[in-house]
Design a protein around this motif. Structure first.
Motif, PDB file in Angstrom:
ATOM      1  N   ILE A 165     -64.212  63.704  25.596  1.00 12.13           N
ATOM      2  CA  ILE A 165     -62.820  63.832  26.032  1.00 12.13           C
ATOM      3  C   ILE A 165     -62.405  65.297  26.034  1.00 12.13           C
ATOM      4  CG2 ILE A 165     -60.435  63.244  25.463  1.00 12.13           C
ATOM      5  CD1 ILE A 165     -61.440  60.601  24.337  1.00 12.13           C
ATOM      6  N   GLY A 166     -62.860  66.062  25.037  1.00 12.87           N
ATOM      7  CA  GLY A 166     -62.530  67.482  24.987  1.00 12.87           C
ATOM      8  C   GLY A 166     -63.054  68.246  26.182  1.00 12.87           C
ATOM      9  N   ILE A 167     -64.264  67.908  26.632  1.00 14.33           N
ATOM     10  CA  ILE A 167     -64.817  68.551  27.831  1.00 14.33           C
ATOM     11  C   ILE A 167     -63.968  68.210  29.052  1.00 14.33           C
ATOM     12  CG2 ILE A 167     -66.755  68.419  29.446  1.00 14.33           C
ATOM     13  CD1 ILE A 167     -68.631  68.438  27.096  1.00 14.33           C
ATOM     14  N   LEU A 168     -63.540  66.953  29.164  1.00 17.35           N
ATOM     15  CA  LEU A 168     -62.679  66.564  30.290  1.00 17.35           C
ATOM     16  C   LEU A 168     -61.385  67.375  30.276  1.00 17.35           C
ATOM     17  CD1 LEU A 168     -63.045  62.661  30.221  1.00 17.35           C
ATOM     18  CD2 LEU A 168     -64.128  64.241  31.829  1.00 17.35           C
ATOM     19  N   ILE A 169     -60.784  67.534  29.104  1.00 21.24           N
ATOM     20  CA  ILE A 169     -59.520  68.275  28.996  1.00 21.24           C
ATOM     21  C   ILE A 169     -59.728  69.746  29.344  1.00 21.24           C
ATOM     22  CG2 ILE A 169     -57.768  69.069  27.369  1.00 21.24           C
ATOM     23  CD1 ILE A 169     -57.986  66.350  25.989  1.00 21.24           C
ATOM     24  N   LEU A 170     -60.807  70.349  28.843  1.00 19.59           N
ATOM     25  CA  LEU A 170     -61.068  71.758  29.143  1.00 19.59           C
ATOM     26  C   LEU A 170     -61.354  71.967  30.625  1.00 19.59           C
ATOM     27  CD1 LEU A 170     -63.214  72.839  26.072  1.00 19.59           C
ATOM     28  CD2 LEU A 170     -60.861  73.487  26.594  1.00 19.59           C
ATOM     29  N   ALA A 171     -62.051  71.021  31.251  1.00 21.22           N
ATOM     30  CA  ALA A 171     -62.285  71.128  32.693  1.00 21.22           C
ATOM     31  C   ALA A 171     -60.965  71.113  33.449  1.00 21.22           C
ATOM     32  CB  ALA A 171     -63.196  69.999  33.164  1.00 21.22           C
ATOM     33  N   GLY A 172     -59.997  70.314  32.964  1.00 26.72           N
ATOM     34  CA  GLY A 172     -58.676  70.310  33.581  1.00 26.72           C
ATOM     35  C   GLY A 172     -57.929  71.605  33.361  1.00 26.72           C
ATOM     36  N   VAL A 173     -58.054  72.171  32.148  1.00 28.07           N
ATOM     37  CA  VAL A 173     -57.394  73.442  31.856  1.00 28.07           C
ATOM     38  C   VAL A 173     -57.915  74.546  32.758  1.00 28.07           C
ATOM     39  CG1 VAL A 173     -57.112  75.247  30.104  1.00 28.07           C
ATOM     40  CG2 VAL A 173     -56.898  72.843  29.464  1.00 28.07           C
ATOM     41  N   TYR A 174     -59.226  74.521  33.038  1.00 19.50           N
ATOM     42  CA  TYR A 174     -59.830  75.550  33.881  1.00 19.50           C
ATOM     43  C   TYR A 174     -59.698  75.230  35.369  1.00 19.50           C
ATOM     44  CZ  TYR A 174     -61.934  76.718  29.380  1.00 19.50           C
ATOM     45  OH  TYR A 174     -62.129  77.045  28.055  1.00 19.50           O
ATOM     46  N   ARG A 175     -58.874  74.231  35.703  1.00 20.35           N
ATOM     47  CA  ARG A 175     -58.625  73.827  37.097  1.00 20.35           C
ATOM     48  C   ARG A 175     -59.942  73.489  37.809  1.00 20.35           C
ATOM     49  NH1 ARG A 175     -53.569  75.647  38.992  1.00 20.35           N
ATOM     50  NH2 ARG A 175     -52.187  75.968  37.210  1.00 20.35           N
ATOM     51  N   SER A 176     -60.806  72.746  37.129  1.00 22.11           N
ATOM     52  CA  SER A 176     -62.144  72.465  37.654  1.00 22.11           C
ATOM     53  C   SER A 176     -62.354  70.997  37.979  1.00 22.11           C
ATOM     54  CB  SER A 176     -63.206  72.912  36.638  1.00 22.11           C
ATOM     55  OG  SER A 176     -63.086  74.276  36.348  1.00 22.11           O
ATOM     56  N   LYS A 177     -61.257  70.230  38.160  1.00 23.39           N
ATOM     57  CA  LYS A 177     -61.431  68.797  38.391  1.00 23.39           C
ATOM     58  C   LYS A 177     -62.159  68.488  39.700  1.00 23.39           C
ATOM     59  CE  LYS A 177     -56.992  67.881  40.689  1.00 23.39           C
ATOM     60  NZ  LYS A 177     -55.768  67.071  40.666  1.00 23.39           N
ATOM     61  N   GLY A 178     -62.100  69.407  40.662  1.00 22.23           N
ATOM     62  CA  GLY A 178     -62.818  69.188  41.916  1.00 22.23           C
ATOM     63  C   GLY A 178     -64.155  69.897  41.976  1.00 22.23           C
ATOM     64  N   GLU A 179     -64.526  70.561  40.899  1.00 24.37           N
ATOM     65  CA  GLU A 179     -65.775  71.323  40.889  1.00 24.37           C
ATOM     66  C   GLU A 179     -66.910  70.443  40.383  1.00 24.37           C
ATOM     67  OE1 GLU A 179     -67.424  75.577  39.054  1.00 24.37           O
ATOM     68  OE2 GLU A 179     -65.362  74.903  38.727  1.00 24.37           O
ATOM     69  N   ALA A 180     -68.094  70.597  40.974  1.00 26.04           N
ATOM     70  CA  ALA A 180     -69.251  69.801  40.583  1.00 26.04           C
ATOM     71  C   ALA A 180     -69.643  70.132  39.149  1.00 26.04           C
ATOM     72  CB  ALA A 180     -70.419  70.066  41.523  1.00 26.04           C
ATOM     73  N   THR A 181     -70.112  69.110  38.422  1.00 23.96           N
ATOM     74  CA  THR A 181     -70.518  69.339  37.041  1.00 23.96           C
ATOM     75  C   THR A 181     -71.691  70.301  36.946  1.00 23.96           C
ATOM     76  OG1 THR A 181     -71.842  67.319  37.187  1.00 23.96           O
ATOM     77  CG2 THR A 181     -69.656  67.134  36.202  1.00 23.96           C
ATOM     78  N   SER A 182     -72.576  70.280  37.929  1.00 26.07           N
ATOM     79  CA  SER A 182     -73.704  71.219  37.911  1.00 26.07           C
ATOM     80  C   SER A 182     -73.215  72.665  37.942  1.00 26.07           C
ATOM     81  CB  SER A 182     -74.626  70.949  39.101  1.00 26.07           C
ATOM     82  OG  SER A 182     -73.914  71.063  40.328  1.00 26.07           O
ATOM     83  N   SER A 183     -72.082  72.886  38.595  1.00 30.80           N
ATOM     84  CA  SER A 183     -71.507  74.231  38.626  1.00 30.80           C
ATOM     85  C   SER A 183     -70.870  74.591  37.287  1.00 30.80           C
ATOM     86  CB  SER A 183     -70.467  74.325  39.744  1.00 30.80           C
ATOM     87  OG  SER A 183     -69.818  75.570  39.741  1.00 30.80           O
TER      88      SER A 183
END
Length: 579
Positions: A165-183
Motif C-alpha cells: 500500500i505504501g508503494i501505491l501511495i508513493l507512486a501517487g505522490v510522484y504523479r506516476s499512476k499512468g507510468e509503467a511499473t517497469s519504469s
C-alpha cells in the motif's frame, strides 16, 4: 432480545477492539435542468469564507431593491402543476429567516475516539484500513497466492501488505499512476525507494493475486450481490467512516465516478464526468473539509428486477442516516418537495437546484419571457421556499430550500438570492473530494473492477486521514500550500519502512542500497535518542482520574507502570507514594 442501547464509545470499542468477532462558482447557466450533474468550471472550493463580508449581506423583502427585482405578478397564491400544493408569494410571518431545524447536537470535527488514537500519521491512516480489513485481504491473498504460484508463493504478513500500500501511495505522490511499473523500478530513471522496498517481480505477484474474498464461493454469493468480490472489505470500511468524524452544519450528497473501462456488471456511462466510464458511488461529504462521511456503490437494478423509482430520494435518506440538525445540499437529480418533507421529519433541511418538470412547482415561477436580468421570483409554503433567478435574459435557475424561509437578496451587483449564495458555498463537498483524490491518486491500470474499488478505498482513506491529522495537529506544517503532499509522502515512507528494515539481502542498485542504509541509520539513531518502551507510547485512561472523565494519556508511572495524566504526574504516582 435485550433492549439495552450501547453508547457511542461502547459501539466504537466493540467495532475496533473486539477479537472475538471478525475484527469505517457560482451557479452559471442551469437552464438545462434535465442534466443530473451541475458543471461549474468557475467554482473553486475553499475552506475560507471569502465572501463572508459582502455576499452574506442580505436585503429585506421590504427594501425597494427587492420591489424592483420582483415581478409585479407575484401577488397572491399559486397552485402547483399537480394541484396538490398551494404556494404563497409572501413568506409566512410565523417563520424566521432560517429554519429552526438546524440545531446540531454533535461537535463538528474528529470524534473523541479518533483523537485518542491518532498518535502519528500512520496511525491516522490505519484507523481506516483497520486490522479486520487487513486480515481479510491477507487471508484471501495468501489463499489465492498458494493456488496460483504453489510452492513459489511466500505468505504475506501485515508488513508486506503495508509496504504494498505504501508503494501505491508513493507512486501517487510522484504523479506516476499512468507510468509503467517497469519504469518506476528502472535503475537509471526510476525511483530508488521502490527497488529498496521490494523487487518488481514481488510487486507484480502481489498485484496479480491480491483478493478480497474467496473466489471458490463467489459464484453463489454473486447471484444475489453484484459486489460480492469485495463486499466484506467495503462494508467494514464504510462502517468506519462516520465513527471517526462529525460533519459540520452542511453536508453535500452527490455521485462520484471511479474510472474503469474493463468488464463490470454495473459499470456506468456518465458523459458529464471526465472519465466517462466507471463505477458510480453515492457519497455524503462534509461541505467544508470534504471528509467522506458515508459512501455506497451503485450496482444497478437487481437481476430480473424493475428499475428503481424515486432513487434520488432513497439515496439522500440513506446517506443522511445518523445526522440531525444538518443541512443537506444536493443537485437537481435528488431535490424534490417530498424529499424536503421527509428530511424535516428527521430534523434535517434541504437545499438544492430543482428541475423544471417537477410537478410540485407552480407554472408561474417557470415563466421567463420578458423578465429583466438578475430578477428573482419567490414562492413559499409552510415547509419550503423556491426561487426562480434570471442570471441572463430568457434563462433561469430554480433552487428549492427548506432551510431558508424569506426572500433575502444579496447586495452584490447581480442581486443573487441568499439561497443561491448558500448553495454555491456548500455544493462542492463531493466535487472537491474527486479533485483532491485525483491529484495524487494511487490507481494503477487494472482489468479487475475490485482492484479499482480498492484503489479508491486507499485514496479516500489517505485523504480522510489527512483531514483528521490536520485538524488534530493544526500547527503541523502550517502555512505550507502542499501540506497534503507532505502528509502522503510521510505516510508512504512510514508504511514501507518496516519492510526495508527487515530486508536481509543487500540491494544490487547502489541508489537503492543508499536508501536502505539511510532508513536503517535514521531508525537506529531514533531508538538511541529515545530509548522508550513502545508499550509506554500507547494511550490509556488515567488511573487516578474518575472513569467518567475518560482522560487519556501516554505517560506512565516509573514504578507500577500505571498510566497517569499530566495533572496527577509527580515524582511518583499516588498509588506508589509513601504514606
Amino acid at each position: 432480545m435485550s433492549s439495552r442501547r450501547f453508547t457511542a464509545e461502547e459501539a466504537l470499542l466493540l467495532f475496533f477492539d473486539s477479537d472475538a468477532e471478525e475484527e469505517i462558482s457560482e451557479i452559471e447557466d442551469l437552464s438545462d435542468a434535465e442534466d443530473n450533474d451541475i458543471d461549474d468550471p468557475d467554482f473553486q472550493f475553499s475552506d475560507d469564507e471569502e465572501d463572508s463580508e459582502d455576499e452574506s449581506a442580505v436585503v429585506s423583502p421590504s427594501d425597494e431593491n427587492l420591489g424592483m427585482e420582483q415581478s409585479s405578478s407575484t401577488e397572491g397564491t399559486w397552485a402547483s402543476k399537480d394541484g396538490n400544493i398551494k404556494w404563497s408569494t409572501s413568506p409566512h410571518q410565523s417563520r424566521g429567516r432560517l429554519s429552526s431545524s438546524n440545531i446540531i447536537k454533535m461537535t463538528p470535527g474528529p470524534t473523541r475516539f479518533a483523537v485518542t488514537r491518532v498518535d502519528d500519521i500512520q496511525s491516522a491512516f490505519q484507523l481506516f484500513i483497520s486490522q479486520p480489513i487487513e486480515r481479510i485481504i491477507l487471508d484471501m491473498t495468501n489463499l489465492e497466492g498458494r493456488r496460483v504460484f504453489q510452492e513459489k508463493w511466500k505468505s504475506l504478513d501485515q508488513t508486506d501488505l503495508n509496504a504494498y500500500i505504501g508503494i501505491l501511495i508513493l507512486a501517487g505522490v510522484y504523479r506516476s499512476k499512468g507510468e509503467a511499473t517497469s519504469s518506476l523500478w528502472n535503475e537509471e530513471n526510476g525511483r530508488p525507494i521502490f527497488r529498496a522496498t521490494m523487487s518488481l517481480e514481488t510487486f507484480h505477484m502481489i498485484s496479480r493475486v491480491i483478493r478480497f474474498d474467496n473466489r471458490d464461493t463467489r459464484v453463489g454469493r454473486r447471484e444475489s450481490d453484484k459486489l460480492a468480490a469485495i463486499r466484506d472489505v467495503w462494508d467494514k470500511w464504510v462502517e468506519i467512516l462516520p465513527l471517526l468524524y462529525n460533519p459540520g452544519p452542511h453536508v453535500t450528497v452527490d455521485e462520484r465516478l471511479v474510472p474503469f473501462r474493463g468488464r463490470c456488471p454495473f459499470r456506468q456511462y456518465m458523459p458529464n464526468k471526465p472519465a466517462k466510464y466507471g463505477i458510480k458511488i453515492w457519497a455524503a461529504c462534509d461541505a467544508k473539509s470534504s471528509y467522506a462521511w458515508k459512501m455506497q456503490v451503485y450496482t444497478g437494478k437487481s437481476p430480473g428486477g424493475a428499475p428503481e423509482k424515486n432513487q434520488g430520494m432513497r439515496v439522500v435518506l440513506e446517506m443522511s442516516e445518523g445526522l440531525q440538525g444538518h443541512n443537506i445540499t444536493c443537485d437537481n437529480f435528488f431535490t424534490s418537495y417530498r424529499l424536503g418533507e421527509e428530511l424535516q421529519k428527521r430534523k434535517l433541511t434541504m437545499l438544492g437546484t430543482v428541475r423544471r418538470n417537477k410537478p410540485e412547482l407552480p407554472s408561474e415561477i417557470l415563466k421567463i419571457q420578458g423578465r429583466p436580468m438578475h430578477s428573482s421570483i419567490f414562492a413559499f409554503t409552510e415547509k419550503a421556499t423556491v426561487v426562480s433567478y434570471c442570471p441572463k435574459r430568457n434563462k433561469n435557475v430554480l433552487v428549492m430550500s427548506t432551510m431558508h424561509t424569506d426572500a433575502s437578496l444579496s447586495t452584490r451587483d447581480d442581486m443573487k438570492p441568499q439561497m443561491i449564495l448558500d448553495y454555491n458555498s456548500t455544493k462542492g463537498g463531493v466535487d472537491n473530494l474527486d479533485k483532491v483524490t485525483a491529484t495524487y491518486s494511487c490507481q494503477r491500470k487494472t482489468a479487475r473492477w475490485p482492484m479499482a474499488i480498492f484503489f479508491n478505498i486507499v485514496d479516500v482513506s489517505a485523504y480522510n486521514a489527512y483531514v483528521l491529522w490536520s485538524e488534530i495537529n493544526q500547527e503541523w506544517n502550517a502555512g505550507k500550500l502542499y501540506r497534503r503532499r507532505l502528509f502522503l509522502e510521510e505516510l508512504g515512507k512510514a508504511l514501507i519502512t518496516p519492510k526495508i528494515q527487515r530486508r536481509a539481502r543487500p540491494a544490487r542498485s547502489p541508489a537503492a542500497a543508499a536508501v536502505i542504509e539511510k532508513i536503517k541509520f535514521r531508525t537506529s539513531n531514533q531508538f538511541a535518542m529515545d530509548p522508550v518502551d513502545t508499550d509506554v507510547k500507547k494511550r490509556k485512561r488515567c488511573q487516578v482520574c474518575p472513569s467518567r472523565d475518560d482522560s487519556k494519556t501516554s505517560t506512565s508511572c516509573v514504578k507500577c507502570k500505571n498510566f497517569i495524566c499530566r495533572k496527577h504526574t509527580v515524582t511518583f504516582c499516588p498509588s506508589c507514594g509513601e504514606h
